[in-house]
Scaffold this active site. Structure first.
Site, PDB file in Angstrom:
ATOM      1  N   HIS A  56       0.886  -1.166   0.000  1.00 24.54           N
ATOM      2  CA  HIS A  56       0.000   0.000   0.000  1.00 24.54           C
ATOM      3  C   HIS A  56       0.926   1.217   0.000  1.00 24.54           C
ATOM      4  CE1 HIS A  56      -2.332  -3.031   2.279  1.00 24.54           C
ATOM      5  NE2 HIS A  56      -3.405  -2.468   1.781  1.00 24.54           N
ATOM      6  N   ASP A  59       2.447   1.721   3.308  1.00 25.29           N
ATOM      7  CA  ASP A  59       3.363   0.703   3.854  1.00 25.29           C
ATOM      8  C   ASP A  59       4.786   1.124   3.509  1.00 25.29           C
ATOM      9  OD1 ASP A  59       1.139  -0.879   4.437  1.00 25.29           O
ATOM     10  OD2 ASP A  59       1.350  -2.076   2.610  1.00 25.29           O
ATOM     11  N   MET A  90       2.624  -5.845  -7.247  1.00 26.20           N
ATOM     12  CA  MET A  90       1.314  -5.184  -7.152  1.00 26.20           C
ATOM     13  C   MET A  90       1.418  -3.999  -6.199  1.00 26.20           C
ATOM     14  SD  MET A  90      -1.199  -5.184  -4.567  1.00 26.20           S
ATOM     15  CE  MET A  90      -1.920  -6.629  -3.782  1.00 26.20           C
ATOM     16  N   GLU A 183     -11.114  -6.119  -5.144  1.00 29.46           N
ATOM     17  CA  GLU A 183     -11.144  -7.133  -4.079  1.00 29.46           C
ATOM     18  C   GLU A 183     -12.374  -6.952  -3.192  1.00 29.46           C
ATOM     19  OE1 GLU A 183      -7.494  -7.339  -1.855  1.00 29.46           O
ATOM     20  OE2 GLU A 183      -8.430  -8.416  -0.196  1.00 29.46           O
ATOM     21  N   LYS A 185     -15.033  -8.007  -0.025  1.00 31.67           N
ATOM     22  CA  LYS A 185     -15.027  -8.537   1.346  1.00 31.67           C
ATOM     23  C   LYS A 185     -16.396  -8.232   1.950  1.00 31.67           C
ATOM     24  CE  LYS A 185     -12.210  -8.464   5.561  1.00 31.67           C
ATOM     25  NZ  LYS A 185     -11.072  -7.847   6.263  1.00 31.67           N
ATOM     26  N   GLU A 219     -10.253 -13.180  -2.572  1.00 34.64           N
ATOM     27  CA  GLU A 219      -9.457 -13.643  -1.418  1.00 34.64           C
ATOM     28  C   GLU A 219     -10.172 -14.785  -0.712  1.00 34.64           C
ATOM     29  OE1 GLU A 219      -7.500 -10.856   1.212  1.00 34.64           O
ATOM     30  OE2 GLU A 219      -8.196 -11.978   2.963  1.00 34.64           O
ATOM     31  N   HIS A 222     -12.187 -13.978   2.411  1.00 30.04           N
ATOM     32  CA  HIS A 222     -13.340 -13.087   2.251  1.00 30.04           C
ATOM     33  C   HIS A 222     -14.588 -13.841   1.806  1.00 30.04           C
ATOM     34  CE1 HIS A 222     -10.467  -9.392   1.781  1.00 30.04           C
ATOM     35  NE2 HIS A 222     -10.284 -10.063   2.895  1.00 30.04           N
ATOM     36  N   ASP A 247      -5.659 -13.405  -3.769  1.00 32.18           N
ATOM     37  CA  ASP A 247      -5.156 -13.312  -2.392  1.00 32.18           C
ATOM     38  C   ASP A 247      -5.390 -14.651  -1.705  1.00 32.18           C
ATOM     39  OD1 ASP A 247      -4.345 -10.718  -2.692  1.00 32.18           O
ATOM     40  OD2 ASP A 247      -5.722  -9.861  -1.224  1.00 32.18           O
ATOM     41  N   ASP A 257     -11.613 -12.039  11.299  1.00 29.96           N
ATOM     42  CA  ASP A 257     -10.772 -12.029  10.096  1.00 29.96           C
ATOM     43  C   ASP A 257      -9.387 -12.597  10.422  1.00 29.96           C
ATOM     44  OD1 ASP A 257      -9.584 -11.388   7.715  1.00 29.96           O
ATOM     45  OD2 ASP A 257      -9.824  -9.222   7.918  1.00 29.96           O
ATOM     46  N   ASP A 259      -6.865 -14.418   8.499  1.00 30.12           N
ATOM     47  CA  ASP A 259      -5.680 -14.294   7.624  1.00 30.12           C
ATOM     48  C   ASP A 259      -4.642 -15.380   7.891  1.00 30.12           C
ATOM     49  OD1 ASP A 259      -6.539 -12.123   6.120  1.00 30.12           O
ATOM     50  OD2 ASP A 259      -5.691 -10.648   7.492  1.00 30.12           O
ATOM     51  N   ASP A 289      -1.952 -13.174   1.111  1.00 27.50           N
ATOM     52  CA  ASP A 289      -2.406 -12.061   1.959  1.00 27.50           C
ATOM     53  C   ASP A 289      -2.776 -12.641   3.324  1.00 27.50           C
ATOM     54  OD1 ASP A 289      -3.124  -9.654   2.907  1.00 27.50           O
ATOM     55  OD2 ASP A 289      -4.972  -9.449   1.742  1.00 27.50           O
TER      56      ASP A 289
HETATM   57  C1  GCO Z   1      -8.064  -7.220   4.360  1.00 24.90           C
HETATM   58  C2  GCO Z   1      -7.679  -7.189   2.903  1.00 24.90           C
HETATM   59  C3  GCO Z   1      -6.427  -6.394   2.644  1.00 24.90           C
HETATM   60  C4  GCO Z   1      -6.253  -6.087   1.167  1.00 24.90           C
HETATM   61  C5  GCO Z   1      -5.152  -5.114   0.975  1.00 24.90           C
HETATM   62  C6  GCO Z   1      -4.827  -4.902  -0.476  1.00 24.90           C
HETATM   63  O1  GCO Z   1      -8.840  -8.089   4.722  1.00 24.90           O
HETATM   64  O2  GCO Z   1      -7.590  -6.384   5.124  1.00 24.90           O
HETATM   65  O3  GCO Z   1      -7.532  -8.495   2.456  1.00 24.90           O
HETATM   66  O4  GCO Z   1      -5.317  -7.076   3.154  1.00 24.90           O
HETATM   67  O5  GCO Z   1      -5.984  -7.233   0.442  1.00 24.90           O
HETATM   68  O6  GCO Z   1      -5.523  -3.922   1.563  1.00 24.90           O
HETATM   69  O7  GCO Z   1      -5.707  -4.092  -1.046  1.00 24.90           O
HETATM   70 MN    MN Z   2      -6.667  -9.179   0.626  1.00 21.35          MN
HETATM   71 MN    MN Z   3      -8.413  -9.976   3.894  1.00 22.92          MN
END
Ligand code: GCO
Ligand code: MN
Ligand code: MN
Length: 389
Positions: A56, A59, A90, A183, A185, A219, A222, A247, A257, A259, A289
């Site tokens: 990002h 970041d 990316m 993307e 979610k 993702e 998601h 992702d 969430d 991850d 991700d």
């Molecule tokens: C989340 C998302 C993020 C995005 C990222 C890229 O759940 O926070 O998956 O990780 O993928 O912001 O745009």
């Molecule tokens: Mn993501």
């Molecule tokens: Mn995510």
């Protein structure tokens, strides 16, 4: 080379925000030191076999960095890329951390916030382009609502569309040739997010000014959060020619969430996903991700990253074994009943085809009695996954 050793050709990528995640959660502070972008790239270099890194805007360059600080960070980052051979794959915009985005960015009720969000994205695209990013992801972190009294969701969708149209034109104007990947979610951080699933975005894309430039970035977590079958979401994207990025992570249903490391929660689903990607020769980036458990130290973060890639490669190997397994092939022959003439008849409409089809007799009882040994097929699949001969 061992097929379980990742290589840059596998196009595995990680985000600065994933391997650099310091283990903060809503209940506690960081458990790992914050690393600089250059230090994160060096860590990825130690992981071995990583193709690329994603970021990002903030970041890489903090939102309040001075011009001089920004230059220094970019110089250090560039040097780390050079010494590790890792590429920027990316880029994306942080449109969710700063309080200015508390009511969304492109869909905010405040025209000035919407304009700022577009400006911030243009600058972030400039930054991504500077490092050679070819994919630009849009994740609408705060594009959503807790109360639908706040805004008309049709209007929110229109605002989002206008922003994308503007940014597609900017992409053309600057000659960046980036592909945009949207993307979805369903929730977190908003109570209800707009564009809750990949399917929502697949419906939006044809309404844009430059639909060819825009695809999706599904993702795992998601779709699983919404209780949906991720492999089917990816299949919809593939069949629309819109799988621009992916992702990979994992998520247990009904939880926050998470991850998790790819394939760690539901390896069977992960298997069907990898099989789909490999069967259809997806050749884009495979972005993890995900982040390491909060308990992990630096060495364990490295193991986490290796685990993501190794899991993908194990499942790719399992998909190869599945596809050539004698028992699976025998079962598939029983299951798939082909009839060339009938297939031709029902895939090309003509008035004659219609009247021929209308005149046919089907024996429902006989059709219903045909065997479908899916129990056997699924058990064999699990056996292959468990390493049984
Ligand atoms: C989340 C998302 C993020 C995005 C990222 C890229 O759940 O926070 O998956 O990780 O993928 O912001 O745009
Ligand atoms: Mn993501
Ligand atoms: Mn995510």
């Amino acid at each position: 080379m061992n097929s379980l050793s990742p290589s840059p050709r596998d196009k595995f990528t990680f985000g600065l925000w994933t391997v650099g995640n310091p283990g903060r959660d809503p209940f506690g502070g960081p458990t790992r030191p914050m690393l600089t972008p250059a230090e994160i790239v060096d860590l990825l270099g130690e992981v071995n076999g990583v193709h690329g890194v994603n970021f990002h805007d903030n970041d890489l360059v903090p939102i309040d960095a001075s011009a001089r600080e920004a230059e220094q960070i970019k110089t250090d980052f560039r040097k780390a890329l050079r010494r590790t051979g890792i590429k920027v794959a990316m880029a994306t915009t942080n449109l969710f951390t700063d309080p200015v985005f508390k009511d969304g960015a492109f869909t905010s009720n405040d025209a000035e916030v919407r304009a700022y969000a577009i400006q911030k994205t243009m600058r972030a695209m400039d930054l991504g382009a500077e490092f050679g990013a070819r994919i630009y992801v849009f994740w609408g972190g705060r594009e959503g609502a807790e109360t639908d009294g706040a805004k008309d969701p049709v209007q929110a969708e229109a605002r989002f569309r206008h922003a994308l149209n503007f940014l597609c034109a900017y992409n053309l104007d600057r000659g960046y040739r980036m592909k945009f990947a949207l993307e979805a979610k369903p929730n977190e951080p908003r109570g209800h997010m707009y564009f809750a699933t990949t399917g929502h975005f697949l419906a939006l894309i044809p309404t844009l000014d430059h639909p060819d430039m825009v695809g999706v970035n599904p993702e795992v977590a998601h779709e699983h959060m919404a209780g949906l079958n991720f492999t089917h979401a990816v299949a919809a994207a593939l069949s629309a020619g819109k799988l621009f990025h992916i992702d990979l992570n994992d998520q247990e249903p009904g939880r926050y969430d998470q991850d998790y490391r790819f394939g760690s929660a539901n390896p069977k689903q992960a298997f069907f996903l990898v099989k789909l990607l490999e069967d259809h020769r997806y050749d884009g980036f495979r972005h993890f991700d995900a982040h390491a458990y909060r308990t992990a130290d630096r060495a364990d973060v490295i193991e986490f990253a290796r685990g993501c890639m190794r899991m993908y490669l194990i499942l790719r190997e399992k998909a190869r074994l599945w596809n050539k397994d004698r028992e699976v092939r025998r079962l598939l022959k029983v299951i798939h009943r082909h009839d060339r003439a009938l297939e031709r008849l029902t895939t090309g409409y003509s008035a004659r085809a219609a009247s021929r089809l209308l005149a046919m007799d089907f024996d429902r009882a006989e059709l219903a009695a045909r065997e479908l040994p899916y129990e056997r097929l699924d058990q064999r699949t699990i056996e292959i996954l468990m390493g049984m001969k």
